[in-house]
Design a protein around this motif. Structure first.
Motif, PDB file in Angstrom:
ATOM      1  N   TYR A 167       0.836  -1.201   0.000  1.00  0.00           N
ATOM      2  CA  TYR A 167       0.000   0.000   0.000  1.00  0.00           C
ATOM      3  C   TYR A 167       0.872   1.252   0.000  1.00  0.00           C
ATOM      4  CZ  TYR A 167      -3.162   3.607   1.783  1.00  0.00           C
ATOM      5  OH  TYR A 167      -3.867   4.765   1.948  1.00  0.00           O
ATOM      6  N   ALA A 168       1.888   1.257   0.848  1.00  0.00           N
ATOM      7  CA  ALA A 168       2.766   2.424   0.925  1.00  0.00           C
ATOM      8  C   ALA A 168       3.467   2.676  -0.416  1.00  0.00           C
ATOM      9  CB  ALA A 168       3.792   2.236   2.038  1.00  0.00           C
ATOM     10  N   PHE A 169       3.995   1.616  -1.021  1.00  0.00           N
ATOM     11  CA  PHE A 169       4.708   1.799  -2.291  1.00  0.00           C
ATOM     12  C   PHE A 169       3.761   2.261  -3.390  1.00  0.00           C
ATOM     13  CE2 PHE A 169       7.860  -1.349  -0.528  1.00  0.00           C
ATOM     14  CZ  PHE A 169       8.889  -0.439  -0.438  1.00  0.00           C
ATOM     15  N   SER A 170       2.506   1.838  -3.283  1.00  0.00           N
ATOM     16  CA  SER A 170       1.572   2.167  -4.351  1.00  0.00           C
ATOM     17  C   SER A 170       0.962   3.552  -4.173  1.00  0.00           C
ATOM     18  CB  SER A 170       0.473   1.106  -4.402  1.00  0.00           C
ATOM     19  OG  SER A 170      -0.485   1.442  -5.365  1.00  0.00           O
ATOM     20  N   LYS A 171       0.641   3.927  -2.929  1.00  0.00           N
ATOM     21  CA  LYS A 171      -0.173   5.131  -2.738  1.00  0.00           C
ATOM     22  C   LYS A 171       0.509   6.289  -2.005  1.00  0.00           C
ATOM     23  CE  LYS A 171      -3.922   3.468  -4.626  1.00  0.00           C
ATOM     24  NZ  LYS A 171      -3.789   3.535  -6.071  1.00  0.00           N
ATOM     25  N   ILE A 172       1.509   6.002  -1.205  1.00  0.00           N
ATOM     26  CA  ILE A 172       2.092   7.085  -0.407  1.00  0.00           C
ATOM     27  C   ILE A 172       3.372   7.580  -1.082  1.00  0.00           C
ATOM     28  CG2 ILE A 172       3.001   7.725   1.860  1.00  0.00           C
ATOM     29  CD1 ILE A 172       1.327   5.449   3.051  1.00  0.00           C
ATOM     30  N   LEU A 184       0.827  -7.718  -4.292  1.00  0.00           N
ATOM     31  CA  LEU A 184      -0.236  -6.825  -3.833  1.00  0.00           C
ATOM     32  C   LEU A 184      -0.083  -5.414  -4.380  1.00  0.00           C
ATOM     33  CD1 LEU A 184      -0.797  -8.017  -0.169  1.00  0.00           C
ATOM     34  CD2 LEU A 184      -2.206  -8.460  -2.175  1.00  0.00           C
ATOM     35  N   LYS A 185       1.152  -4.969  -4.602  1.00  0.00           N
ATOM     36  CA  LYS A 185       1.310  -3.628  -5.183  1.00  0.00           C
ATOM     37  C   LYS A 185       0.610  -3.561  -6.530  1.00  0.00           C
ATOM     38  CE  LYS A 185       4.561  -0.052  -6.572  1.00  0.00           C
ATOM     39  NZ  LYS A 185       4.254   0.028  -8.006  1.00  0.00           N
ATOM     40  N   GLY A 186       0.701  -4.623  -7.304  1.00  0.00           N
ATOM     41  CA  GLY A 186      -0.008  -4.677  -8.578  1.00  0.00           C
ATOM     42  C   GLY A 186      -1.497  -4.453  -8.397  1.00  0.00           C
ATOM     43  N   PHE A 187      -2.056  -5.044  -7.339  1.00  0.00           N
ATOM     44  CA  PHE A 187      -3.487  -4.878  -7.089  1.00  0.00           C
ATOM     45  C   PHE A 187      -3.811  -3.468  -6.582  1.00  0.00           C
ATOM     46  CE2 PHE A 187      -3.341  -9.447  -7.407  1.00  0.00           C
ATOM     47  CZ  PHE A 187      -4.590  -9.774  -7.928  1.00  0.00           C
ATOM     48  N   THR A 234      -4.133  -0.737  -9.198  1.00  0.00           N
ATOM     49  CA  THR A 234      -5.343  -0.646 -10.017  1.00  0.00           C
ATOM     50  C   THR A 234      -6.487   0.096  -9.296  1.00  0.00           C
ATOM     51  OG1 THR A 234      -6.215  -2.741  -9.198  1.00  0.00           O
ATOM     52  CG2 THR A 234      -4.828  -2.847 -11.166  1.00  0.00           C
ATOM     53  N   THR A 235      -6.298   0.389  -7.995  1.00  0.00           N
ATOM     54  CA  THR A 235      -7.363   1.116  -7.291  1.00  0.00           C
ATOM     55  C   THR A 235      -7.203   2.619  -7.532  1.00  0.00           C
ATOM     56  OG1 THR A 235      -6.089   1.378  -5.275  1.00  0.00           O
ATOM     57  CG2 THR A 235      -7.394  -0.626  -5.456  1.00  0.00           C
ATOM     58  N   PRO A 236      -8.317   3.356  -7.644  1.00  0.00           N
ATOM     59  CA  PRO A 236      -8.215   4.789  -7.945  1.00  0.00           C
ATOM     60  C   PRO A 236      -7.652   5.598  -6.761  1.00  0.00           C
ATOM     61  CG  PRO A 236     -10.513   4.125  -7.665  1.00  0.00           C
ATOM     62  CD  PRO A 236      -9.708   2.888  -7.594  1.00  0.00           C
ATOM     63  N   ASN A 237      -6.756   6.503  -7.068  1.00  0.00           N
ATOM     64  CA  ASN A 237      -6.203   7.374  -6.026  1.00  0.00           C
ATOM     65  C   ASN A 237      -7.266   8.263  -5.399  1.00  0.00           C
ATOM     66  OD1 ASN A 237      -3.499   6.580  -6.143  1.00  0.00           O
ATOM     67  ND2 ASN A 237      -3.162   7.832  -7.977  1.00  0.00           N
ATOM     68  N   ALA A 238      -8.307   8.552  -6.190  1.00  0.00           N
ATOM     69  CA  ALA A 238      -9.357   9.458  -5.709  1.00  0.00           C
ATOM     70  C   ALA A 238     -10.004   8.931  -4.430  1.00  0.00           C
ATOM     71  CB  ALA A 238     -10.408   9.632  -6.800  1.00  0.00           C
TER      72      ALA A 238
END
Lengths: 280, 292
Positions: A99-104, A161-164, A167-171
Motif C-alpha cells: 500500500y505504501a509503495f503504491s499510494k504514499i 499486492l502492489k499490482g493490485f 489498479t485502485t483509484p487514487n481518488a
C-alpha cells in the motif's frame, strides 16, 4: 475462451497435437493414481508382479500405521500452523508495504521497492548456512519461529499486492482523507477490502509454497515432533519398514490437502502465478 | 511553505512506518544472511572458533573434483530441463489456448497437479516406480526382455531419468503462464492471419511465439533459478549417486554444511550460486521494474 474461426477445417497438425497432449496429460497423472492405489494395498500386494491396477483388497491399515506409529498428526498440525502463520504474516506486513509503495509518496520509495523486488529471484536455500546460524542465535532451531520468519522475509507478497493496489483509484484515498480518515483507517477500511482478490491469490500461493517447502524445514526442524508433513513423510523413505504401501500412504497424506486446495481455488492460481509475468 | 513541508514530512513518516515491518524482516532474514554468507565464505569455521582464511575455501572448491562434477551436472540439468520445459509448454499452450474452456482447464489442471503436490511426493512415487526390485517401470522393462534395469543405479541413465522426473513434475507452471499469455494476444492478429489464409502452424510460428516472448524470458529465468537449487529429487532418488553421477551444487552445499561440517566451504558454494542467480535475474528485473 477465444473462438478463432478455423473450426471449418481443424487442421491435421492441430488434431494430432491435441491427441498427444491429452495422452500425456493422462500419463502425467498416472504416478499420482499409482501412489493413491498403492497406499490402499497390503504389503504383499503392493510389490506383486504383474501388478493389480486396482487393489484387490482395499486396506486402510497403512494409514492407521502412519497415524499410530508415526507422529503424522503432529506433522500435519506443524504444517498447517507454519504455513498458516507464515501466510498471515506475509499478508499483514506485505499489504502494508505494498500500500505504501503504491499510494504514499515518500522519499526513496522507488529505490527501496527496487531493492525489494530484486530479492525475488534469490532463493533462500543458497544462503542456508548463514541463515541457519542466525536462526540458531535466536534459539529458533526446532521452533516454529525458525520455520516461519525466513519464509516471511521474501518480498513476493509486496510485489503481488502492489499490482493490485495500483489498479485502485487514487481518488478513493483522497476522498477518505478529506473526510478526515487517518492513513491507517483508509488502508484497513477502504483499500484492503478492494484488493481482496489479490489477498486471496497471495494466501493460496503462499500457503502452498510454505507447505511444500522442504530444504529449509528439513534443516530447521530436526526433532521428530517438530518436522513438517513434507519432511516427516520424506523420512519414511529411510525407514527400515520394507512395506512400500505404508510409505505411499505417507506421501498421500502429504499430497491430499494440496489437491483439495487446488480443486477449490483453481482460479486463484492462475491469477496469482501470472501476476508479474504476463502482461495483458 | 512551512505547512507544506510539514505535510511532506508527515507523508514520509507514514510511508516509512508502513514499510517498517517488512523492512525489518527483509534486512534480518534476507540481506543480512547474504552479507554474512560472503563473510563466512572466507572463514574456516569449527565448533567454537572462526579463523580468517581469505579465499582458501574457494581454492578448496577448485581442487575438489566433486565440486566440478556438481557444477557440470547442474549446468546439464539447467540446459536440458529449461529447453524441455519451454519447448513442451509452448507446444501444449499453443495447441490448446483457443479451445473450449473446460478442455483448457482440464489440461491446465492435469499438468499443474504434480506441481501442487510437490517434488517431495512426486520423488517418493517415482522412487517407488523406478525401484529395481519391485517398481512398475522395472517390471515392464523385464517384461519387454530388457532384463534387470536399475535406471537410478546406472551412471549413464541416472541423469536423463532425473531430468525427466523434474521436467514432468514442474512443466505445469510454464503451461499455465503460456496459456494466460496466449489468451491475452489481441484477436485481430489472428483474424488478419486468417484473411491471409495462414495455416495454424504459421499462426503459431509467426504470431503466437513472438507475442509471448516476455513470458518465455520469464519462464526461462525462473526455471534456471529453480533448477539451479534442485535438491529434493536428488536427495530422495539417488543421494547424489551412483558415484557422484547425479550430485548437484545445492546437494553439494547441503552435504558440506550439514554432513561434513564444512561451513566455510558450503558458504563459498552459496556465494558462487548467489552470483550466478544475480547475473541471471538482471534482465527479468529490468522488465519487471519497467512495467510500472
Amino acid at each position: 475462451m477465444s473462438q478463432i474461426k478455423n473450426k471449418k477445417k481443424m487442421e491435421r497438425f492441430d488434431i494430432v497435437s491435441n491427441a498427444i497432449i491429452t495422452l500425456f496429460a493422462v500419463l502425467n497423472l498416472f504416478p499420482l493414481y499409482w501412489l493413491f492405489t498403492s497406499s490402499l494395498k497390503n504389503s504383499s500386494d503392493v510389490v506383486k508382479m504383474p501388478p493389480d491396477w486396482w487393489p484387490k483388497t482395499i486396506t486402510f491399515s497403512n494409514y492407521v500405521d502412519i497415524f499410530q506409529n508415526q507422529p503424522a498428526l503432529r506433522w500435519t498440525f506443524n504444517s498447517i500452523y507454519v504455513s498458516g502463520v507464515t501466510t498471515i504474516l506475509v499478508i499483514v506486513i506485505g499489504s502494508m508495504a505494498a500500500y505504501a509503495f503504491s499510494k504514499i509518496n515518500f522519499k526513496f520509495s522507488n529505490l527501496i521497492y527496487i531493492i525489494f523486488v530484486s530479492s525475488l529471484m534469490i532463493p533462500k536455500e543458497i544462503m542456508i548456512v548463514p541463515l541457519f546460524r542466525i536462526v540458531q542465535n535466536f534459539h529458533m532451531v526446532n521452533a516454529y519461529g525458525g520455520m516461519i520468519w525466513p519464509n516471511v522475509a521474501g518480498a513476493f507478497g509486496v510485489f503481488l499486492l502492489k499490482g493490485f493496489f495500483d489498479t485502485t483509484p487514487n481518488a478513493l484515498r483522497e476522498a477518505a482523507r478529506i473526510d478526515g480518515a487517518s492513513e491507517w483507517r483508509t488502508f484497513t477500511r477502504i483499500m484492503l477490502p478492494i484488493v481482496k482478490p489479490g489477498i486471496g491469490a497471495l494466501f493460496i500461493l503462499n500457503f502452498v509454497q510454505v507447505w511444500n517447502d522442504y530444504l529449509w524445514q528439513l534443516v530447521v526442524g530436526q526433532e521428530k515432533l517438530m518436522k513438517t508433513l513434507m519432511v516427516g513423510t520424506a523420512t519414511l523413505m529411510q525407514d527400515l519398514n520394507p512395506n512400500f504401501a505404508y510409505k505411499m500412504a505417507g506421501a498421500t497424506v502429504a499430497a491430499i490437502p494440496m489437491l483439495i486446495i487446488f480443486v477449490m481455488f483453481q482460479r486463484y492460481f492462475t491469477s496469482g502465478i501470472t501476476a508479474g509475468a504476463v502482461k495483458e | 511553505m512551512k505547512l507544506r513541508r510539514n505535510i511532506y514530512a508527515k507523508e514520509n513518516m507514514t510511508g516509512y512506518l508502513f514499510i517498517l515491518p517488512q523492512m525489518l524482516v527483509f534486512l534480518l532474514f534476507l540481506v543480512y544472511p547474504i552479507i554474512e554468507g560472503i563473510r563466512l565464505s572466507m572463514y574456516r569455521i569449527n565448533y567454537q572458533s572462526e579463523t580468517f582464511v581469505g579465499f582458501d575455501n574457494y581454492l578448496t572448491l577448485i581442487s575438489d573434483p566433486v565440486f566440478f562434477k556438481a557444477l557440470f551436472n547442474t549446468v546439464i540439468f539447467v540446459v536440458f530441463i529449461v529447453i524441455l520445459t519451454v519447448g513442451f509448454a509452448l507446444f501444449v499452450a499453443s495447441a490448446i489456448f483457443d479451445k473450449n474452456a473446460r478442455y483448457v482447464s482440464f489440461i491446465r489442471g492435469s499438468y499443474y497437479i504434480p506441481v501442487m503436490v510437490s517434488m517431495v511426493v512426486m520423488s517418493m512415487v517415482w522412487s517407488f516406480l523406478l525401484n529395481p526390485a519391485n517398481g512398475l517401470i522395472s517390471y515392464f522393462a523385464r517384461d519387454m526382455g530388457l532384463g534387470t534395469v536399475n535406471l537410478l543405479g546406472n551412471p549413464k541413465t541416472v541423469m536423463p531419468v532425473i531430468i525427466f522426473v523434474t521436467f514432468a513434475t514442474n512443466v505445469g507452471q510454464a503451461i499455465i503462464l503460456y496459456i494466460a499469455a496466449m489468451i491475452g494476444v489481441p484477436k485481430d492478429l489472428f483474424e488478419a492471419a486468417e484473411v491471409d489464409g495462414a495455416s495454424r502452424w504459421q499462426v503459431i510460428l509467426k504470431i503466437l511465439i513472438p507475442s509471448v516472448k516476455p513470458t518465455t524470458v520469464y519462464i526461462t529465468i525462473i526455471n534456471i533459478i529453480a533448477v539451479l537449487k534442485i535438491f529434493v529429487v536428488i536427495q530422495l532418488l539417488t543421494g547424489g549417486g551412483p558415484n557422484n553421477a547425479s550430485v548437484t551444487l545445492m546437494y553439494y552445499l547441503y552435504n558440506n554444511a550439514f554432513k561434513y561440517n564444512q561451513l566455510g566451504v558450503a558458504s563459498a558454494v552459496g556465494v558462487i550460486m548467489f552470483i550466478i542467480t544475480l547475473l541471471l535475474s538482471v534482465p527479468q528485473l529490468k522488465s519487471m521494474l519497467q512495467e510500472k
